[in-house]
Design a protein around this motif. Structure first.
Motif, PDB file in Angstrom:
ATOM      1  N   ALA A  49       0.848  -1.194   0.000  1.00  0.00           N
ATOM      2  CA  ALA A  49       0.000   0.000   0.000  1.00  0.00           C
ATOM      3  C   ALA A  49       0.882   1.241   0.000  1.00  0.00           C
ATOM      4  O   ALA A  49       0.877   2.024   0.959  1.00  0.00           O
ATOM      5  N   PRO A  50       1.653   1.459  -1.070  1.00  0.00           N
ATOM      6  CA  PRO A  50       2.633   2.552  -1.073  1.00  0.00           C
ATOM      7  C   PRO A  50       2.025   3.942  -0.993  1.00  0.00           C
ATOM      8  O   PRO A  50       2.716   4.884  -0.591  1.00  0.00           O
ATOM      9  N   LEU A  51       0.753   4.096  -1.359  1.00  0.00           N
ATOM     10  CA  LEU A  51       0.134   5.417  -1.343  1.00  0.00           C
ATOM     11  C   LEU A  51      -0.703   5.672  -0.097  1.00  0.00           C
ATOM     12  O   LEU A  51      -1.310   6.730   0.027  1.00  0.00           O
ATOM     13  N   ALA A  52      -0.708   4.744   0.824  1.00  0.00           N
ATOM     14  CA  ALA A  52      -1.556   4.860   2.018  1.00  0.00           C
ATOM     15  C   ALA A  52      -0.797   5.571   3.129  1.00  0.00           C
ATOM     16  O   ALA A  52      -0.140   4.947   3.963  1.00  0.00           O
ATOM     17  N   GLY A  53      -0.885   6.902   3.134  1.00  0.00           N
ATOM     18  CA  GLY A  53      -0.197   7.679   4.147  1.00  0.00           C
ATOM     19  C   GLY A  53      -0.663   7.375   5.554  1.00  0.00           C
ATOM     20  O   GLY A  53       0.100   7.504   6.513  1.00  0.00           O
ATOM     21  N   ILE A  54      -1.910   6.936   5.680  1.00  0.00           N
ATOM     22  CA  ILE A  54      -2.462   6.607   6.986  1.00  0.00           C
ATOM     23  C   ILE A  54      -1.696   5.473   7.658  1.00  0.00           C
ATOM     24  O   ILE A  54      -1.674   5.364   8.883  1.00  0.00           O
ATOM     25  N   LEU A  55      -1.032   4.636   6.862  1.00  0.00           N
ATOM     26  CA  LEU A  55      -0.300   3.500   7.406  1.00  0.00           C
ATOM     27  C   LEU A  55       1.191   3.768   7.556  1.00  0.00           C
ATOM     28  O   LEU A  55       1.889   3.012   8.237  1.00  0.00           O
ATOM     29  N   ALA A  56       1.689   4.824   6.930  1.00  0.00           N
ATOM     30  CA  ALA A  56       3.127   5.028   6.861  1.00  0.00           C
ATOM     31  C   ALA A  56       3.707   5.687   8.102  1.00  0.00           C
ATOM     32  O   ALA A  56       4.836   5.395   8.500  1.00  0.00           O
ATOM     33  N   ASP A  57       2.962   6.604   8.704  1.00  0.00           N
ATOM     34  CA  ASP A  57       3.464   7.357   9.842  1.00  0.00           C
ATOM     35  C   ASP A  57       2.694   6.980  11.103  1.00  0.00           C
ATOM     36  O   ASP A  57       1.508   6.634  11.027  1.00  0.00           O
ATOM     37  N   PRO A  58       3.339   7.075  12.259  1.00  0.00           N
ATOM     38  CA  PRO A  58       2.605   6.804  13.502  1.00  0.00           C
ATOM     39  C   PRO A  58       1.374   7.707  13.614  1.00  0.00           C
ATOM     40  O   PRO A  58       1.483   8.929  13.547  1.00  0.00           O
ATOM     41  N   SER A  59       0.222   7.102  13.726  1.00  0.00           N
ATOM     42  CA  SER A  59      -1.050   7.826  13.787  1.00  0.00           C
ATOM     43  C   SER A  59      -1.650   7.610  15.171  1.00  0.00           C
ATOM     44  O   SER A  59      -2.396   6.667  15.410  1.00  0.00           O
ATOM     45  N   ILE A  60      -1.287   8.481  16.090  1.00  0.00           N
ATOM     46  CA  ILE A  60      -1.571   8.265  17.512  1.00  0.00           C
ATOM     47  C   ILE A  60      -3.017   8.622  17.834  1.00  0.00           C
ATOM     48  O   ILE A  60      -3.503   9.686  17.439  1.00  0.00           O
ATOM     49  N   GLU A  61      -3.682   7.733  18.554  1.00  0.00           N
ATOM     50  CA  GLU A  61      -5.082   7.954  18.935  1.00  0.00           C
ATOM     51  C   GLU A  61      -5.292   8.051  20.445  1.00  0.00           C
ATOM     52  O   GLU A  61      -6.343   8.492  20.884  1.00  0.00           O
ATOM     53  N   VAL A  62      -4.325   7.622  21.232  1.00  0.00           N
ATOM     54  CA  VAL A  62      -4.396   7.808  22.684  1.00  0.00           C
ATOM     55  C   VAL A  62      -3.041   8.274  23.199  1.00  0.00           C
ATOM     56  O   VAL A  62      -1.992   7.901  22.664  1.00  0.00           O
ATOM     57  N   GLY A  63      -3.084   9.115  24.219  1.00  0.00           N
ATOM     58  CA  GLY A  63      -1.875   9.558  24.877  1.00  0.00           C
ATOM     59  C   GLY A  63      -2.015   9.356  26.375  1.00  0.00           C
ATOM     60  O   GLY A  63      -2.861   8.589  26.832  1.00  0.00           O
ATOM     61  N   TYR A  64      -1.182  10.059  27.134  1.00  0.00           N
ATOM     62  CA  TYR A  64      -1.340  10.005  28.586  1.00  0.00           C
ATOM     63  C   TYR A  64      -1.669  11.394  29.114  1.00  0.00           C
ATOM     64  O   TYR A  64      -1.258  12.414  28.565  1.00  0.00           O
ATOM     65  N   PHE A  65      -2.420  11.438  30.193  1.00  0.00           N
ATOM     66  CA  PHE A  65      -2.973  12.669  30.738  1.00  0.00           C
ATOM     67  C   PHE A  65      -1.886  13.510  31.399  1.00  0.00           C
ATOM     68  O   PHE A  65      -1.102  13.024  32.217  1.00  0.00           O
ATOM     69  N   ILE A  66      -1.849  14.814  31.009  1.00  0.00           N
ATOM     70  CA  ILE A  66      -0.962  15.792  31.638  1.00  0.00           C
ATOM     71  C   ILE A  66      -1.843  16.906  32.171  1.00  0.00           C
ATOM     72  O   ILE A  66      -2.402  17.694  31.390  1.00  0.00           O
ATOM     73  N   GLU A  67      -1.993  16.963  33.457  1.00  0.00           N
ATOM     74  CA  GLU A  67      -2.904  17.942  34.058  1.00  0.00           C
ATOM     75  C   GLU A  67      -2.499  19.365  33.690  1.00  0.00           C
ATOM     76  O   GLU A  67      -1.330  19.756  33.800  1.00  0.00           O
ATOM     77  N   LEU A 200      -1.641  -1.023  -5.656  1.00  0.00           N
ATOM     78  CA  LEU A 200      -0.420  -0.949  -6.461  1.00  0.00           C
ATOM     79  C   LEU A 200      -0.656  -0.352  -7.844  1.00  0.00           C
ATOM     80  O   LEU A 200       0.027  -0.685  -8.812  1.00  0.00           O
ATOM     81  N   THR A 201      -1.642   0.543  -7.940  1.00  0.00           N
ATOM     82  CA  THR A 201      -1.893   1.288  -9.175  1.00  0.00           C
ATOM     83  C   THR A 201      -1.972   2.768  -8.830  1.00  0.00           C
ATOM     84  O   THR A 201      -2.012   3.157  -7.664  1.00  0.00           O
ATOM     85  N   ALA A 202      -2.039   3.598  -9.864  1.00  0.00           N
ATOM     86  CA  ALA A 202      -2.169   5.043  -9.639  1.00  0.00           C
ATOM     87  C   ALA A 202      -3.509   5.400  -9.017  1.00  0.00           C
ATOM     88  O   ALA A 202      -3.672   6.489  -8.455  1.00  0.00           O
ATOM     89  N   ASP A 203      -4.491   4.498  -9.121  1.00  0.00           N
ATOM     90  CA  ASP A 203      -5.816   4.748  -8.563  1.00  0.00           C
ATOM     91  C   ASP A 203      -5.986   4.185  -7.150  1.00  0.00           C
ATOM     92  O   ASP A 203      -7.091   4.192  -6.611  1.00  0.00           O
ATOM     93  N   GLU A 204      -4.919   3.701  -6.563  1.00  0.00           N
ATOM     94  CA  GLU A 204      -5.007   3.117  -5.225  1.00  0.00           C
ATOM     95  C   GLU A 204      -5.633   4.106  -4.237  1.00  0.00           C
ATOM     96  O   GLU A 204      -5.291   5.291  -4.228  1.00  0.00           O
ATOM     97  N   SER A 205      -6.554   3.615  -3.431  1.00  0.00           N
ATOM     98  CA  SER A 205      -7.195   4.457  -2.423  1.00  0.00           C
ATOM     99  C   SER A 205      -7.538   3.617  -1.203  1.00  0.00           C
ATOM    100  O   SER A 205      -7.715   2.402  -1.298  1.00  0.00           O
ATOM    101  N   VAL A 206      -7.629   4.280  -0.058  1.00  0.00           N
ATOM    102  CA  VAL A 206      -7.880   3.613   1.213  1.00  0.00           C
ATOM    103  C   VAL A 206      -9.370   3.428   1.424  1.00  0.00           C
ATOM    104  O   VAL A 206     -10.179   4.308   1.109  1.00  0.00           O
ATOM    105  N   TYR A 207      -9.746   2.279   1.969  1.00  0.00           N
ATOM    106  CA  TYR A 207     -11.119   2.097   2.441  1.00  0.00           C
ATOM    107  C   TYR A 207     -11.093   1.652   3.899  1.00  0.00           C
ATOM    108  O   TYR A 207     -10.130   1.061   4.382  1.00  0.00           O
ATOM    109  N   VAL A 208     -12.170   1.947   4.623  1.00  0.00           N
ATOM    110  CA  VAL A 208     -12.420   1.416   5.967  1.00  0.00           C
ATOM    111  C   VAL A 208     -13.878   1.010   6.011  1.00  0.00           C
ATOM    112  O   VAL A 208     -14.766   1.848   5.802  1.00  0.00           O
ATOM    113  N   VAL A 209     -14.135  -0.279   6.247  1.00  0.00           N
ATOM    114  CA  VAL A 209     -15.516  -0.768   6.263  1.00  0.00           C
ATOM    115  C   VAL A 209     -15.727  -1.646   7.504  1.00  0.00           C
ATOM    116  O   VAL A 209     -14.775  -2.232   8.035  1.00  0.00           O
ATOM    117  N   PRO A 210     -16.976  -1.734   7.978  1.00  0.00           N
ATOM    118  CA  PRO A 210     -17.263  -2.623   9.100  1.00  0.00           C
ATOM    119  C   PRO A 210     -16.968  -4.072   8.736  1.00  0.00           C
ATOM    120  O   PRO A 210     -17.434  -4.561   7.704  1.00  0.00           O
TER     121      PRO A 210
END
Length: 318
Positions: A49-67, A200-210
Protein backbone atom coordinates in the motif's frame (compact mmCIF):
# COMPACT_ATOMS: atom_id res chain seq x y z
CA UNK A 1 -26.60 -49.03 14.27
CA UNK A 2 -22.88 -48.34 13.98
CA UNK A 3 -23.06 -48.42 10.18
CA UNK A 4 -26.06 -46.10 10.29
CA UNK A 5 -24.22 -43.60 12.46
CA UNK A 6 -21.17 -43.73 10.22
CA UNK A 7 -23.34 -43.19 7.13
CA UNK A 8 -25.09 -40.23 8.72
CA UNK A 9 -21.76 -38.76 9.75
CA UNK A 10 -20.40 -39.10 6.22
CA UNK A 11 -23.49 -37.39 4.81
CA UNK A 12 -23.15 -34.56 7.34
CA UNK A 13 -19.49 -34.05 6.49
CA UNK A 14 -20.19 -34.13 2.77
CA UNK A 15 -22.95 -31.55 3.16
CA UNK A 16 -20.98 -29.22 5.42
CA UNK A 17 -19.86 -26.04 3.61
CA UNK A 18 -16.29 -24.77 3.46
CA UNK A 19 -14.63 -28.08 4.37
CA UNK A 20 -11.57 -27.21 2.30
CA UNK A 21 -10.96 -23.81 3.85
CA UNK A 22 -7.41 -22.47 4.10
CA UNK A 23 -6.66 -20.97 7.51
CA UNK A 24 -4.59 -17.88 8.28
CA UNK A 25 -3.68 -17.25 11.91
CA UNK A 26 -2.67 -13.77 13.12
CA UNK A 27 -1.56 -12.66 16.58
CA UNK A 28 -2.78 -9.19 17.51
CA UNK A 29 -0.74 -6.18 18.58
CA UNK A 30 -1.94 -3.89 21.35
CA UNK A 31 -1.82 -0.43 19.77
CA UNK A 32 -1.85 3.26 20.66
CA UNK A 33 -3.45 4.18 17.34
CA UNK A 34 -3.43 3.20 13.68
CA UNK A 35 -0.32 1.09 13.13
CA UNK A 36 1.49 2.57 16.10
CA UNK A 37 2.75 1.48 19.49
CA UNK A 38 5.10 3.41 21.80
CA UNK A 39 5.45 6.11 19.15
CA UNK A 40 6.75 3.69 16.49
CA UNK A 41 5.24 1.98 13.47
CA UNK A 42 4.05 -1.58 14.09
CA UNK A 43 4.17 -2.87 10.49
CA UNK A 44 5.55 -1.79 7.11
CA UNK A 45 2.90 -1.64 4.37
CA UNK A 46 5.01 0.14 1.75
CA UNK A 47 5.20 -2.88 -0.57
CA UNK A 48 1.45 -3.49 -0.59
CA UNK A 49 0.00 0.00 0.00
CA UNK A 50 2.63 2.55 -1.07
CA UNK A 51 0.13 5.42 -1.34
CA UNK A 52 -1.56 4.86 2.02
CA UNK A 53 -0.20 7.68 4.15
CA UNK A 54 -2.46 6.61 6.99
CA UNK A 55 -0.30 3.50 7.41
CA UNK A 56 3.13 5.03 6.86
CA UNK A 57 3.46 7.36 9.84
CA UNK A 58 2.61 6.80 13.50
CA UNK A 59 -1.05 7.83 13.79
CA UNK A 60 -1.57 8.27 17.51
CA UNK A 61 -5.08 7.95 18.93
CA UNK A 62 -4.40 7.81 22.68
CA UNK A 63 -1.87 9.56 24.88
CA UNK A 64 -1.34 10.01 28.59
CA UNK A 65 -2.97 12.67 30.74
CA UNK A 66 -0.96 15.79 31.64
CA UNK A 67 -2.90 17.94 34.06
CA UNK A 68 -3.28 21.52 32.88
CA UNK A 69 -1.76 20.92 29.44
CA UNK A 70 -3.45 21.61 26.11
CA UNK A 71 -2.30 18.28 24.66
CA UNK A 72 -1.79 14.81 26.07
CA UNK A 73 1.64 13.19 26.19
CA UNK A 74 2.90 10.73 23.58
CA UNK A 75 3.29 7.23 25.04
CA UNK A 76 6.85 5.94 24.62
CA UNK A 77 8.85 3.15 26.25
CA UNK A 78 9.94 5.67 28.91
CA UNK A 79 6.37 6.65 29.86
CA UNK A 80 5.29 5.62 33.35
CA UNK A 81 2.65 2.95 32.96
CA UNK A 82 0.76 4.41 35.92
CA UNK A 83 -0.25 7.48 33.89
CA UNK A 84 -3.91 7.80 32.89
CA UNK A 85 -4.87 7.13 29.28
CA UNK A 86 -6.13 10.37 27.71
CA UNK A 87 -7.72 11.74 24.56
CA UNK A 88 -5.54 13.26 21.87
CA UNK A 89 -5.84 15.30 18.69
CA UNK A 90 -2.71 13.91 17.08
CA UNK A 91 -4.75 12.06 14.47
CA UNK A 92 -7.28 14.79 13.80
CA UNK A 93 -5.65 16.24 10.69
CA UNK A 94 -6.50 13.10 8.73
CA UNK A 95 -10.08 12.60 9.90
CA UNK A 96 -11.09 16.16 10.68
CA UNK A 97 -9.18 18.70 8.55
CA UNK A 98 -11.38 21.57 9.79
CA UNK A 99 -10.12 20.88 13.33
CA UNK A 100 -13.34 21.96 15.01
CA UNK A 101 -12.89 19.67 17.99
CA UNK A 102 -13.88 21.21 21.30
CA UNK A 103 -10.58 21.90 23.15
CA UNK A 104 -12.32 20.86 26.36
CA UNK A 105 -12.40 17.28 25.02
CA UNK A 106 -8.63 17.17 24.42
CA UNK A 107 -6.17 15.82 27.01
CA UNK A 108 -8.94 14.39 29.15
CA UNK A 109 -8.88 11.03 30.91
CA UNK A 110 -11.11 8.90 28.71
CA UNK A 111 -13.60 8.33 31.53
CA UNK A 112 -14.36 12.07 31.53
CA UNK A 113 -15.66 12.17 27.94
CA UNK A 114 -19.15 10.85 28.68
CA UNK A 115 -21.96 9.73 26.39
CA UNK A 116 -25.10 11.17 24.83
CA UNK A 117 -28.09 10.91 27.14
CA UNK A 118 -31.83 11.37 26.69
CA UNK A 119 -32.84 14.85 25.42
CA UNK A 120 -29.33 15.61 24.10
CA UNK A 121 -29.32 18.29 21.39
CA UNK A 122 -26.07 17.42 19.65
CA UNK A 123 -23.54 14.62 19.63
CA UNK A 124 -21.28 16.89 21.69
CA UNK A 125 -23.93 17.21 24.42
CA UNK A 126 -22.64 14.55 26.82
CA UNK A 127 -23.31 13.24 30.30
CA UNK A 128 -20.49 11.60 32.24
CA UNK A 129 -22.02 8.45 33.75
CA UNK A 130 -21.70 7.87 37.48
CA UNK A 131 -19.88 4.88 38.87
CA UNK A 132 -21.89 1.83 39.77
CA UNK A 133 -23.63 2.86 42.99
CA UNK A 134 -22.92 1.14 46.29
CA UNK A 135 -26.51 1.81 47.23
CA UNK A 136 -29.62 2.10 45.10
CA UNK A 137 -30.36 5.44 43.48
CA UNK A 138 -33.60 7.12 44.46
CA UNK A 139 -33.67 8.65 41.01
CA UNK A 140 -32.30 6.73 38.02
CA UNK A 141 -29.33 8.35 36.27
CA UNK A 142 -26.88 7.11 33.64
CA UNK A 143 -24.21 5.00 35.31
CA UNK A 144 -21.52 2.59 34.24
CA UNK A 145 -21.86 -1.13 34.75
CA UNK A 146 -20.29 -2.70 37.80
CA UNK A 147 -17.10 -4.06 36.22
CA UNK A 148 -16.21 -1.11 33.97
CA UNK A 149 -12.71 0.37 34.15
CA UNK A 150 -13.61 4.06 34.09
CA UNK A 151 -10.17 5.68 34.19
CA UNK A 152 -7.62 3.18 32.87
CA UNK A 153 -3.88 3.66 33.01
CA UNK A 154 -1.32 2.99 30.30
CA UNK A 155 -0.63 -0.32 32.04
CA UNK A 156 -4.34 -1.22 31.89
CA UNK A 157 -4.38 -0.43 28.17
CA UNK A 158 -1.41 -2.66 27.47
CA UNK A 159 -2.64 -5.88 29.09
CA UNK A 160 -4.79 -6.80 26.09
CA UNK A 161 -3.87 -9.58 23.69
CA UNK A 162 -5.58 -10.87 20.57
CA UNK A 163 -5.97 -13.70 18.08
CA UNK A 164 -7.57 -13.65 14.63
CA UNK A 165 -8.10 -16.56 12.26
CA UNK A 166 -9.28 -16.33 8.67
CA UNK A 167 -10.79 -19.35 6.96
CA UNK A 168 -10.67 -18.69 3.21
CA UNK A 169 -13.34 -20.60 1.29
CA UNK A 170 -13.45 -21.91 -2.24
CA UNK A 171 -16.36 -19.62 -3.15
CA UNK A 172 -14.30 -16.47 -2.42
CA UNK A 173 -15.83 -15.75 0.97
CA UNK A 174 -14.20 -16.12 4.37
CA UNK A 175 -15.04 -16.77 8.00
CA UNK A 176 -13.17 -14.54 10.43
CA UNK A 177 -12.92 -15.16 14.16
CA UNK A 178 -11.50 -12.63 16.59
CA UNK A 179 -10.75 -12.93 20.30
CA UNK A 180 -9.42 -10.18 22.55
CA UNK A 181 -8.46 -11.12 26.11
CA UNK A 182 -7.62 -8.88 29.06
CA UNK A 183 -9.12 -5.86 27.35
CA UNK A 184 -11.53 -3.52 29.08
CA UNK A 185 -14.41 -5.16 30.97
CA UNK A 186 -18.00 -4.52 29.93
CA UNK A 187 -16.75 -2.37 27.04
CA UNK A 188 -18.01 -1.73 23.51
CA UNK A 189 -15.70 -2.94 20.74
CA UNK A 190 -16.18 -2.76 16.99
CA UNK A 191 -14.10 -4.39 14.25
CA UNK A 192 -12.99 -2.73 11.02
CA UNK A 193 -11.32 -3.79 7.78
CA UNK A 194 -8.83 -1.20 6.50
CA UNK A 195 -7.51 -1.87 3.03
CA UNK A 196 -6.94 -0.64 -0.50
CA UNK A 197 -9.05 -0.35 -3.62
CA UNK A 198 -7.03 -0.90 -6.83
CA UNK A 199 -3.82 -1.77 -4.97
CA UNK A 200 -0.42 -0.95 -6.46
CA UNK A 201 -1.89 1.29 -9.18
CA UNK A 202 -2.17 5.04 -9.64
CA UNK A 203 -5.82 4.75 -8.56
CA UNK A 204 -5.01 3.12 -5.22
CA UNK A 205 -7.20 4.46 -2.42
CA UNK A 206 -7.88 3.61 1.21
CA UNK A 207 -11.12 2.10 2.44
CA UNK A 208 -12.42 1.42 5.97
CA UNK A 209 -15.52 -0.77 6.26
CA UNK A 210 -17.26 -2.62 9.10
CA UNK A 211 -15.87 -6.15 9.29
CA UNK A 212 -18.58 -8.61 8.30
CA UNK A 213 -21.16 -5.86 7.79
CA UNK A 214 -23.30 -3.91 10.22
CA UNK A 215 -23.50 -4.50 13.16
CA UNK A 216 -19.82 -5.18 13.74
CA UNK A 217 -19.98 -4.63 17.50
CA UNK A 218 -19.44 -6.80 20.57
CA UNK A 219 -19.38 -6.20 24.32
CA UNK A 220 -16.58 -7.66 26.40
CA UNK A 221 -17.31 -9.69 29.50
CA UNK A 222 -16.41 -8.88 33.09
CA UNK A 223 -12.86 -10.11 32.43
CA UNK A 224 -12.35 -7.88 29.40
CA UNK A 225 -12.71 -10.75 26.94
CA UNK A 226 -14.61 -10.54 23.68
CA UNK A 227 -14.89 -13.21 21.00
CA UNK A 228 -16.83 -12.88 17.76
CA UNK A 229 -17.26 -14.66 14.43
CA UNK A 230 -17.85 -12.83 11.15
CA UNK A 231 -19.05 -14.14 7.80
CA UNK A 232 -17.26 -11.97 5.25
CA UNK A 233 -18.43 -11.70 1.64
CA UNK A 234 -14.84 -11.69 0.31
CA UNK A 235 -11.57 -13.37 1.21
CA UNK A 236 -10.00 -11.28 3.94
CA UNK A 237 -6.65 -12.98 3.32
CA UNK A 238 -6.55 -12.16 -0.42
CA UNK A 239 -3.23 -10.91 -1.78
CA UNK A 240 -2.36 -7.27 -2.41
CA UNK A 241 -1.25 -7.45 -6.03
CA UNK A 242 -1.62 -5.65 -9.33
CA UNK A 243 -4.92 -6.59 -10.95
CA UNK A 244 -6.73 -7.15 -7.66
CA UNK A 245 -9.87 -5.12 -7.17
CA UNK A 246 -9.04 -4.66 -3.49
CA UNK A 247 -7.08 -6.12 -0.62
CA UNK A 248 -7.21 -5.91 3.17
CA UNK A 249 -4.25 -4.51 5.11
CA UNK A 250 -5.37 -4.79 8.73
CA UNK A 251 -8.24 -5.45 11.09
CA UNK A 252 -8.76 -2.97 13.90
CA UNK A 253 -10.35 -3.85 17.21
CA UNK A 254 -11.73 -0.42 18.11
CA UNK A 255 -12.58 0.46 21.72
CA UNK A 256 -15.45 2.95 22.15
CA UNK A 257 -14.86 4.54 25.52
CA UNK A 258 -17.98 6.68 25.09
CA UNK A 259 -20.01 3.46 24.78
CA UNK A 260 -21.62 4.61 21.53
CA UNK A 261 -21.73 3.39 17.93
CA UNK A 262 -21.61 5.56 14.83
CA UNK A 263 -23.00 3.26 12.15
CA UNK A 264 -20.60 2.48 9.30
CA UNK A 265 -17.88 4.74 10.76
CA UNK A 266 -15.80 4.17 13.90
CA UNK A 267 -16.44 7.67 15.27
CA UNK A 268 -18.57 10.78 14.76
CA UNK A 269 -16.30 12.65 12.36
CA UNK A 270 -19.36 14.43 10.98
CA UNK A 271 -19.96 15.97 14.42
CA UNK A 272 -16.38 16.86 15.33
CA UNK A 273 -15.78 13.81 17.52
CA UNK A 274 -13.14 11.94 15.50
CA UNK A 275 -10.98 9.04 16.50
CA UNK A 276 -8.84 9.90 19.50
CA UNK A 277 -11.71 11.77 21.15
CA UNK A 278 -14.36 9.07 21.66
CA UNK A 279 -12.50 5.88 20.75
CA UNK A 280 -9.32 4.32 19.45
CA UNK A 281 -7.82 1.20 17.97
CA UNK A 282 -6.92 -1.03 20.91
CA UNK A 283 -5.99 -4.23 19.04
CA UNK A 284 -4.29 -4.27 15.62
CA UNK A 285 -4.21 -7.37 13.39
CA UNK A 286 -1.66 -7.11 10.55
CA UNK A 287 -2.80 -9.01 7.45
CA UNK A 288 -0.51 -7.97 4.58
CA UNK A 289 2.25 -5.81 6.10
CA UNK A 290 5.68 -6.80 7.40
CA UNK A 291 5.93 -6.64 11.19
CA UNK A 292 8.54 -4.23 12.51
CA UNK A 293 7.63 -4.87 16.15
CA UNK A 294 6.82 -8.00 18.05
CA UNK A 295 3.44 -7.90 19.84
CA UNK A 296 3.85 -6.20 23.22
CA UNK A 297 1.59 -8.88 24.71
CA UNK A 298 1.34 -12.50 23.67
CA UNK A 299 -1.90 -14.43 23.28
CA UNK A 300 -1.29 -16.95 26.04
CA UNK A 301 -2.42 -20.54 26.29
CA UNK A 302 -4.81 -21.96 25.49
CA UNK A 303 -4.24 -20.38 22.07
CA UNK A 304 -7.79 -20.89 20.91
CA UNK A 305 -10.71 -18.53 20.48
CA UNK A 306 -12.98 -18.07 23.42
CA UNK A 307 -13.53 -16.62 26.87
CA UNK A 308 -13.54 -18.27 30.28
CA UNK A 309 -16.86 -19.34 31.71
CA UNK A 310 -17.39 -19.53 35.50
CA UNK A 311 -15.91 -23.02 35.55
CA UNK A 312 -12.72 -21.72 33.90
CA UNK A 313 -13.39 -23.55 30.66
CA UNK A 314 -13.62 -22.12 27.18
CA UNK A 315 -17.03 -22.09 25.56
CA UNK A 316 -15.71 -21.83 22.01
CA UNK A 317 -12.91 -23.61 20.24
CA UNK A 318 -11.84 -23.01 16.65
Amino acid sequence: MKLGKISLLCVAIAAAPFVNADRTRIIGHVAHGVNTYNGGVIADFSEVAPLAGILADPSIEVGYFIEGASASGVITPETSRSELIATTTDFIDFFNPNNNVDPALVNQPIGAIGSNAFTFNSVLDRAVPDSFPEQAFERPVPYRVNDANEFPTVADWETASGLMTIDSHDDGTSTVRVTIRNGFPEAVYTFWDLGQYDPLTADESVYVVPLGGIPNAAISDENGCVTKEFDVAYDLARACEVGATSCSNLIAGFYHWDGQLYGAAPTGNFADVPTGIVGSIHMFFNITGTNLQEPATQFKRPRIHGCFNPKRKFFKKY
